[in-house]
Each structure stands twice: as structure tokens, then as C-alpha cells.
Design a protein around this motif. Structure first.
Motif, PDB file in Angstrom:
ATOM      1  N   SER A  61       0.835  -1.194   0.000  1.00  0.00           N
ATOM      2  CA  SER A  61       0.000   0.000   0.000  1.00  0.00           C
ATOM      3  C   SER A  61       0.875   1.253   0.000  1.00  0.00           C
ATOM      4  O   SER A  61       1.250   1.749   1.063  1.00  0.00           O
ATOM      5  CB  SER A  61      -0.906  -0.005   1.239  1.00  0.00           C
ATOM      6  N   PRO A  62       1.215   1.780  -1.170  1.00  0.00           N
ATOM      7  CA  PRO A  62       2.098   2.955  -1.230  1.00  0.00           C
ATOM      8  C   PRO A  62       1.448   4.172  -0.580  1.00  0.00           C
ATOM      9  O   PRO A  62       0.222   4.329  -0.582  1.00  0.00           O
ATOM     10  CB  PRO A  62       2.277   3.182  -2.743  1.00  0.00           C
ATOM     11  N   THR A  63       2.269   5.020  -0.011  1.00  0.00           N
ATOM     12  CA  THR A  63       1.778   6.263   0.587  1.00  0.00           C
ATOM     13  C   THR A  63       1.176   7.155  -0.492  1.00  0.00           C
ATOM     14  O   THR A  63       1.754   7.340  -1.566  1.00  0.00           O
ATOM     15  CB  THR A  63       2.919   6.995   1.300  1.00  0.00           C
ATOM     16  N   SER A  64       0.014   7.700  -0.215  1.00  0.00           N
ATOM     17  CA  SER A  64      -0.677   8.594  -1.147  1.00  0.00           C
ATOM     18  C   SER A  64      -1.211   9.797  -0.383  1.00  0.00           C
ATOM     19  O   SER A  64      -1.090   9.887   0.847  1.00  0.00           O
ATOM     20  CB  SER A  64      -1.821   7.859  -1.856  1.00  0.00           C
ATOM     21  N   LEU A  65      -1.819  10.728  -1.101  1.00  0.00           N
ATOM     22  CA  LEU A  65      -2.379  11.919  -0.457  1.00  0.00           C
ATOM     23  C   LEU A  65      -3.451  11.568   0.567  1.00  0.00           C
ATOM     24  O   LEU A  65      -3.669  12.315   1.532  1.00  0.00           O
ATOM     25  CB  LEU A  65      -2.968  12.858  -1.513  1.00  0.00           C
ATOM     26  N   GLU A  66      -4.134  10.436   0.363  1.00  0.00           N
ATOM     27  CA  GLU A  66      -5.168  10.019   1.295  1.00  0.00           C
ATOM     28  C   GLU A  66      -4.606   9.690   2.675  1.00  0.00           C
ATOM     29  O   GLU A  66      -5.343   9.623   3.656  1.00  0.00           O
ATOM     30  CB  GLU A  66      -5.914   8.805   0.742  1.00  0.00           C
ATOM     31  N   HIS A  67      -3.284   9.491   2.749  1.00  0.00           N
ATOM     32  CA  HIS A  67      -2.652   9.157   4.026  1.00  0.00           C
ATOM     33  C   HIS A  67      -2.073  10.384   4.740  1.00  0.00           C
ATOM     34  O   HIS A  67      -1.424  10.245   5.778  1.00  0.00           O
ATOM     35  CB  HIS A  67      -1.520   8.154   3.804  1.00  0.00           C
ATOM     36  N   ASP A 186       9.548   5.021   6.562  1.00  0.00           N
ATOM     37  CA  ASP A 186       8.579   4.167   7.233  1.00  0.00           C
ATOM     38  C   ASP A 186       7.734   5.031   8.172  1.00  0.00           C
ATOM     39  O   ASP A 186       8.227   5.537   9.179  1.00  0.00           O
ATOM     40  CB  ASP A 186       9.317   3.077   8.015  1.00  0.00           C
ATOM     41  N   HIS A 187       6.462   5.174   7.847  1.00  0.00           N
ATOM     42  CA  HIS A 187       5.590   6.071   8.606  1.00  0.00           C
ATOM     43  C   HIS A 187       5.288   5.541  10.014  1.00  0.00           C
ATOM     44  O   HIS A 187       4.723   6.269  10.843  1.00  0.00           O
ATOM     45  CB  HIS A 187       4.268   6.273   7.864  1.00  0.00           C
ATOM     46  N   GLU A 188       5.642   4.300  10.290  1.00  0.00           N
ATOM     47  CA  GLU A 188       5.407   3.754  11.623  1.00  0.00           C
ATOM     48  C   GLU A 188       6.556   4.081  12.587  1.00  0.00           C
ATOM     49  O   GLU A 188       6.479   3.758  13.769  1.00  0.00           O
ATOM     50  CB  GLU A 188       5.198   2.239  11.540  1.00  0.00           C
ATOM     51  N   LEU A 189       7.601   4.697  12.077  1.00  0.00           N
ATOM     52  CA  LEU A 189       8.734   5.100  12.909  1.00  0.00           C
ATOM     53  C   LEU A 189       8.643   6.594  13.222  1.00  0.00           C
ATOM     54  O   LEU A 189       7.987   7.344  12.499  1.00  0.00           O
ATOM     55  CB  LEU A 189      10.045   4.786  12.192  1.00  0.00           C
ATOM     56  N   PRO A 190       9.325   7.068  14.262  1.00  0.00           N
ATOM     57  CA  PRO A 190       9.239   8.486  14.644  1.00  0.00           C
ATOM     58  C   PRO A 190      10.095   9.381  13.752  1.00  0.00           C
ATOM     59  O   PRO A 190      11.289   9.550  13.981  1.00  0.00           O
ATOM     60  CB  PRO A 190       9.749   8.492  16.090  1.00  0.00           C
ATOM     61  N   ALA A 218       7.018  17.599   8.066  1.00  0.00           N
ATOM     62  CA  ALA A 218       6.146  16.429   8.193  1.00  0.00           C
ATOM     63  C   ALA A 218       6.515  15.657   9.440  1.00  0.00           C
ATOM     64  O   ALA A 218       7.689  15.512   9.778  1.00  0.00           O
ATOM     65  CB  ALA A 218       6.275  15.540   6.959  1.00  0.00           C
ATOM     66  N   ILE A 219       5.503  15.147  10.134  1.00  0.00           N
ATOM     67  CA  ILE A 219       5.698  14.323  11.331  1.00  0.00           C
ATOM     68  C   ILE A 219       4.919  13.029  11.130  1.00  0.00           C
ATOM     69  O   ILE A 219       3.726  13.054  10.783  1.00  0.00           O
ATOM     70  CB  ILE A 219       5.225  15.049  12.601  1.00  0.00           C
ATOM     71  N   SER A 220       5.584  11.904  11.343  1.00  0.00           N
ATOM     72  CA  SER A 220       4.914  10.620  11.186  1.00  0.00           C
ATOM     73  C   SER A 220       3.812  10.462  12.236  1.00  0.00           C
ATOM     74  O   SER A 220       3.859  11.063  13.314  1.00  0.00           O
ATOM     75  CB  SER A 220       5.920   9.476  11.284  1.00  0.00           C
ATOM     76  N   TYR A 221       2.832   9.645  11.912  1.00  0.00           N
ATOM     77  CA  TYR A 221       1.636   9.517  12.747  1.00  0.00           C
ATOM     78  C   TYR A 221       1.935   9.186  14.207  1.00  0.00           C
ATOM     79  O   TYR A 221       1.467   9.888  15.120  1.00  0.00           O
ATOM     80  CB  TYR A 221       0.692   8.478  12.135  1.00  0.00           C
TER      81      TYR A 221
END
Length: 482
Positions: A61-67, A186-190, A218-221
């Protein structure tokens, strides 16, 4: 008889021993075979399971604007005019987020907002921040409110979020390149991704380890969720800082997270003509530009907003190629040609070594007046001669079109200097036409970028220069002809 019985007994014992030995050997063989099979099954299963998990969690699932969720800082006084910049990049059918104002808009402005709901982000009113101290003498208390945009954007509680992106109302994002840049991580990392100022004195005065807010960051979730929980306590401790971005960076430092620098974010802390920065862009996708109203228009004889719209049209045609610099040499006339795709072409009247061409021409002035430190910037620079007749000839982008899978961009002289020239001078060129395949960056090119090459193409018209951009061969050098 005795001898015969002894022989028989010995024979029987020998057969019994052989039988026991054969049975034991067969058992051992079966055990080893079973153990090997079990071992093989175990080790052959685990790696494939791991690959499947990696494929499902990271790559399917590639990162897109929806994310992505955006938090834009503005105020009621500035928003009615600054929203024109946000209109250029906001995609209401694909983007989520809010523009945060200090107070509600007046009635006539509200009517305008209602009519623009379909093309602008929704307006949110920031929470009251009067309980927080602000002790920077001569600074703006609004820095506290703007810092809390991070907390309040997270509190919008959107689902399926990977990244939170923050910027000012005069930050122009190039959204396809923003998503492409974030997809490296990796958006799951800080992660805390952004850039410093171009100005040495700004970095020295505020911080070299701070992501400047006007460039956007940008800040990861997971990091944003954690930051939102502790931000108010940080605001209490960092009451002595000037801006919102200093407060955010300081709080993230306390969480143990530093900035990950991406050169495509541009704070644009300078004044005057930004031509040099845009004509010699680093090998990275253009993610953002800031301060358009504090600079000269990026295209001559246009307003600031029309000039930015003009650039944005080219970026929409080939987003990954916009501002990417390519250099080639004309052997016949001994010219050096530097292309900043979608923006400008510089033609030098002689052959120039590549590293000298790649330096940023100093067309701009310092952000603030001051001593020698104010004149220092964070990139290599080359002189911009005060005499226009002694500079490379600049051709600005006139238009860009798509022909099949190729882009064609046209560049012309907008401000022609009154200079004498000979037959071999690039000042005789009326138009430059650049051909290129549409640029689609893959992950390998993002992680290990390589500049592309170009060739001077045959032309049927003496006053027209045609250039073709292509990938360089494996061992090809972009070198000045001997």
C-alpha cells in the motif's frame, strides 16, 4: 557334539547382533531423515512468512495523499489574501486537514469562504492560548497558537493517517513530490522531516537542528500522537523562544527525535530575485516554496501570484522533473547550457566546468540587512555580475506541453539586455525547445539520485536551440569538451 552346539550358539548370537545393528542403523537413518525434513520445513517456512509480512505491511500500500493530513497556520487578517496561494495546491477531493485562524472571519469574508468551500480547506478556530507565557521581547504571542496547530490537527482524529504535514498560509506545496518524498520513510517510525533556512545567520540565530515552519515539515503519525500529548508542557518550558517551529523542534528533541533533512523543502529566507536558487536546485524533488510575497516574482513581468501559478502549471505536467538541473555542452559554438526544467535555461558563451555551473548564482540579497554573516548561505554560490552583458543569457519558461509520453518546454528571453554580440553569441537565440520523457521517480532513484544528461539536437532554424534530456549512460561523464 559340544563343538557343533558351540558353533550354532555363536552363529545365532552373530545373526542376532547383526539384526540389532541393522535395526539400530535403520532407526538412526529414519530419525536423521525426519529431523532434516523437520528442520528444512521450519527454516524454509519462516523466511517466506517474513517476506510475506514485509510485503503486506510495507510495500503493498504505497503512501498517497489520502494518508496525509495538513495543518495550515493563518489568521483572520491574512487569510482572505493568502488563500490564493493555498488554492494553487489544495486538492479538496484528495486532501484532508484544516486552516487554523485566530478568530472567525467577518460576515463578508464568511460568504466568500462559503462559496469557496469546494476548493479550499475547511477553517478551524484555534483554541485560546492566553494561559501560556510568552517572554521573547518584541516577538509575537501567535507563535504559541501556531505551535498548537500540531496538537489541534491531530485532535481532528482522522482515520488512516500516516503523516501530518504543517505549513504557513504562504507555503506552496508541490503535493506529488511531497508524497513521493515521504514514501522514502517508514511512517510507523518516529520521523520529523523538513529543512533548515538557506540563510546562515537565521540558522545560527534560531537553530541548525530546527525544521523551519515556513518551508513546511512532516511528522509521522505515531510521533505526532505522542507529541500532541506532551506539547502543552513543552510550551510552558519554552516560553522564551521566538517562534512556533522552535517550540516544536525543542519538544521533539526532548522526545529524542531530531530533524531528518530533505532539501526539497524551501524556507526561502532571502530577498530580491530568487532566480539563482530555482535555477540550481539540488537533486531532490521540489516539495515546497515559501515567502512568495517577500521576493521578486519568480518570472519577470508577472505578479507574484501569477508567476507562481505559471510555475505550478509546469509542475502539474511533470512534477518529478520540475526544477531538476541538467547541463550539456554545445561543441560547435562552445556554449554551456544549464536547464532548470519548467523554469529557466542559462546559456554561457563559453565552456564552463560542471561544478562551477552547479553553483547557485547570487541573484538575491540577504533576508535581513547586517554584517558579513548575513551574506552567507548554506550552499555553494557563484558571482552574479552586475553587468547583464557579462552574465549567462537567461531564458524563462514560456509554456510546457505534453506530446504523447514526452514533455516539450519552451523558453524565451523575457528581459533582453542592450548588449553587442557576435555571430556565435547565445544572445542571437530566440527560443529554446527542450524535449524530455515524463520523469517517474522510482525508489532507487529517490535513494540514490543521479543527474540526467542532455544533448544539443539538430535544428532547422538558426535562432532556435533544441535540447533533448535523457538518462546518462553507465560510464558517461557530463564533461566539458576538450
Amino acid at each position: 557334539m559340544k563343538t557343533c552346539q558351540s558353533f550354532f550358539k555363536t552363529h545365532v548370537n552373530s545373526r542376532l547382533i547383526n539384526l540389532i545393528f541393522i535395526s539400530s542403523s535403520l532407526g538412526l537413518i529414519l530419525y536423521l531423515l525426519f529431523s532434516s525434513f523437520s528442520s528444512f520445513s521450519t527454516f524454509s517456512t519462516l523466511p517466506s512468512t517474513r517476506i510475506l509480512l514485509l510485503g503486506g505491511d510495507v510495500f503493498s500500500s504505497p503512501t498517497s495523499l489520502e494518508h496525509v493530513v495538513f495543518g495550515i497556520a493563518s489568521n483572520a487578517k491574512a487569510w482572505p489574501t493568502r488563500k490564493e496561494y493555498v488554492k494553487m495546491w489544495w486538492k479538496p477531493d484528495k486532501m484532508r486537514g484544516c486552516v487554523f485562524l485566530d478568530v472567525g472571519l467577518k460576515n463578508n469574508d464568511n460568504n466568500t469562504v462559503l462559496s469557496e468551500d469546494e476548493i479550499l480547506p475547511p477553517v478551524c478556530i484555534s483554541d485560546d492560548t492566553s494561559r501560556f507565557r510568552y517572554t521573547w521581547r518584541g516577538g509575537l504571542r501567535s507563535a504559541i497558537r501556531v505551535a498548537r496547530v500540531v496538537k489541534e490537527t491531530v485532535a481532528l482524529n482522522h482515520s488512516n493517517v500516516r503523516w501530518f504535514v504543517f505549513g504557513d498560509d504562504d507555503t506552496v506545496f508541490f503535493h506529488e513530490n511531497l508524497v513521493k518524498t515521504l514514501s522514502k520513510y517508514d511512517h510507523e517510525l518516529p520521523y520529523f522531516i523538513g529543512s533548515n533556512s538557506e540563510s546562515f545567520i537565521q540558522n545560527r540565530f534560531f537553530s541548525f537542528s530546527m525544521a523551519f515552519g515556513g518551508a513546511g515539515f512532516a511528522i509521522s503519525y505515531p510521533l505526532a500522537k505522542t507529541l500532541a500529548k506532551v506539547l502543552d508542557s513543552c510550551l510552558d518550558r519554552y516560553h522564551h523562544l521566538y517562534g512556533s517551529d522552535g517550540r516544536i523542534s525543542s519538544c521533539l528533541a526532548e522526545l529524542g527525535v531530531g530533524i531528518t533533512r530533505e532539501p526539497g523543502f524551501h524556507q526561502m529566507d532571502m530577498s530580491g530575485d530568487p532566480f539563482g536558487v530555482l535555477a540550481a536546485h539540488p537533486m531532490a524533488p521540489l516539495v515546497s516554496l515559501h515567502h512568495p510575497d517577500y521576493l521578486d516574482p519568480i518570472f519577470p513581468k508577472m505578479t507574484n501570484r501569477d508567476a507562481m501559478r505559471h510555475l505550478y502549471k509546469a509542475a502539474e505536467l511533470d512534477p518529478h522533473r520540475i526544477l531538476q538541473q541538467t547541463v550539456c555542452y554545445d561543441r560547435w559554438f562552445s556554449w554551456t547550457i544549464s536547464i532548470s526544467w519548467g523554469y529557466a535555461v542559462e546559456v554561457f558563451g563559453s565552456h564552463i566546468l560542471l561544478p562551477d555551473v552547479l553553483r547557485v548564482p547570487a541573484t538575491f540579497r540577504p533576508w535581513r540587512k547586517g554584517g558579513v554573516l548575513h551574506t552567507l548561505f548554506s550552499f555553494d554560490m557563484r558571482e552574479h555580475n552586475k553587468d547583464p552583458c557579462r552574465r549567462p543569457v537567461a531564458f524563462h519558461m514560456n509554456k510546457t506541453i505534453l506530446e504523447g509520453d514526452q514533455t516539450v518546454s519552451i523558453y524565451k528571453i523575457v528581459e533582453r539586455a542592450n548588449c553587442t554580440s557576435n555571430l556565435g553569441s547565445p544572445r542571437g537565440i530566440e527560443m529554446i525547445k527542450v524535449h524530455a520523457l515524463k520523469f517517474n521517480l522510482d525508489m532507487k532513484q529517490l535513494l540514490a539520485p543521479r543527474r540526467q544528461c542532455c544533448d544539443v539536437l539538430p535544428s532547422s532554424w538558426h535562432e532556435r536551440l533544441e535540447i533533448g534530456i535523457r538518462e546518462c549512460h553507465e560510464d558517461e561523464l557530463i564533461q566539458m569538451p576538450h
